[in-house]
Design an enzyme around this catalytic site. Structure first.
Site, PDB file in Angstrom:
ATOM      1  CD  GLU A 109      -2.938  -1.094   2.299  1.00  0.00           C
ATOM      2  OE1 GLU A 109      -4.106  -0.719   2.138  1.00  0.00           O
ATOM      3  OE2 GLU A 109      -2.494  -1.475   3.404  1.00  0.00           O
TER       4      GLU A 109
ATOM      5  CD  GLU B 202      -3.646  -6.080   3.564  1.00  0.00           C
ATOM      6  OE1 GLU B 202      -2.896  -5.096   3.467  1.00  0.00           O
ATOM      7  OE2 GLU B 202      -3.836  -6.873   2.604  1.00  0.00           O
TER       8      GLU B 202
END
Length: 260
Positions: A116, A136
């Site tokens: 990210e 995640e």
């Protein structure tokens, strides 16, 4: 070193080029302290007229960054969004909104909040033995520090959902073919390769370079600013689920999660 903090090192190895190193080996985890120090560093570099291009890397060859330090979650669990996740989002936004181009130079493993962070950069260069994932889902959450809206811009909605649904690692060659990274470099030589590219960009007309970045970010697709609070609202919902609590507890206690 031109200047440094506990977790961030800054050098100027080439003309008009700065090199930021995340100095939290071996995995260069994103902690609250690292986020704060990186924000401060980015602010200083944005004001530094000698710097036209920034290269961002991680210390060591094992990992560029594998994301957020999950061990910090228990201490912020009463308000994980405002105390931790929002700060990460603000830090990654500062990378994206920097006036100057930022190139991620990535050795080894890149996953979770580490990718990210890389997606907030303008270019990404990966070692030819590197790999990328958004895992995640295995903690019962989703990429809440920008992956939800930055990843589809790179690979399209369908592939982005596949990556986030499965959380599987993708090898370097496929990463390049998908557009997750711009270029591959020989393992162990990624920083030098990125510095060469940065030096080429720094030699171009600087005002035009800045306007290209600004134009693509603001006109080319829906802005990060428009996604910012919706992303945090989604995260606020997911962190209240039992599966999220189970995923984090399982990670911390090194056991397989039992999602309900």
């Amino acid at each position: 070193m031109e200047y440094m903090s506990n977790l961030i090192l800054v050098e100027k190895p080439r003309k008009n080029v700065a090199l930021i190193t995340l100095n939290n080996p071996p995995l260069n985890l994103v902690t609250l302290e690292l986020s704060a120090e990186l924000r401060d560093t980015l602010y200083k570099l944005n004001q530094d007229e000698e710097v036209r291009v920034v290269v961002l890397t991680g210390s060591g060859k094992r990992a560029f960054c594998v994301g957020s330090d999950v061990k910090e979650f228990p201490q912020v669990w009463d308000n994980v969004i405002d105390k931790k996740l929002k700060k990460e989002n603000e830090t990654f936004n500062d990378i994206e909104f920097l006036d100057k181009p930022v190139i991620a130079a990535m050795e080894g493993t890149v996953c979770g909040g580490g990718f990210e962070m890389a997606m907030a950069c303008d270019m990404r260069i990966l070692a030819d033995n590197g790999k990328i994932a958004q895992p995640e889902i295995n903690l019962g959450v989703f990429p809440g520090s920008g992956g939800l809206f930055r990843l589809p811009k790179l690979v399209g909605a369908s592939k982005a959902m596949e990556m986030m649904f499965l959380g599987e690692f993708i090898e370097a060659e496929e990463c390049k073919s998908l557009g997750l990274v711009n270029r591959l470099a020989p393992a162990g030589q990624v920083v030098d390769y990125a510095l060469d590219v940065a030096e080429q960009i720094a030699a171009k007309p600087f005002e035009a370079i800045k306007l290209i970045k600004k134009g693509v970010r603001e006109i080319g697709y829906k802005s990060t600013a428009e996604c910012f609070y919706s992303n945090l609202d989604f995260s606020r919902t997911i962190f209240q689920t039992k599966d999220c609590a189970e995923g984090v507890d399982a990670f911390l206690n090194k056991r397989k999660p039992e999602f309900k």
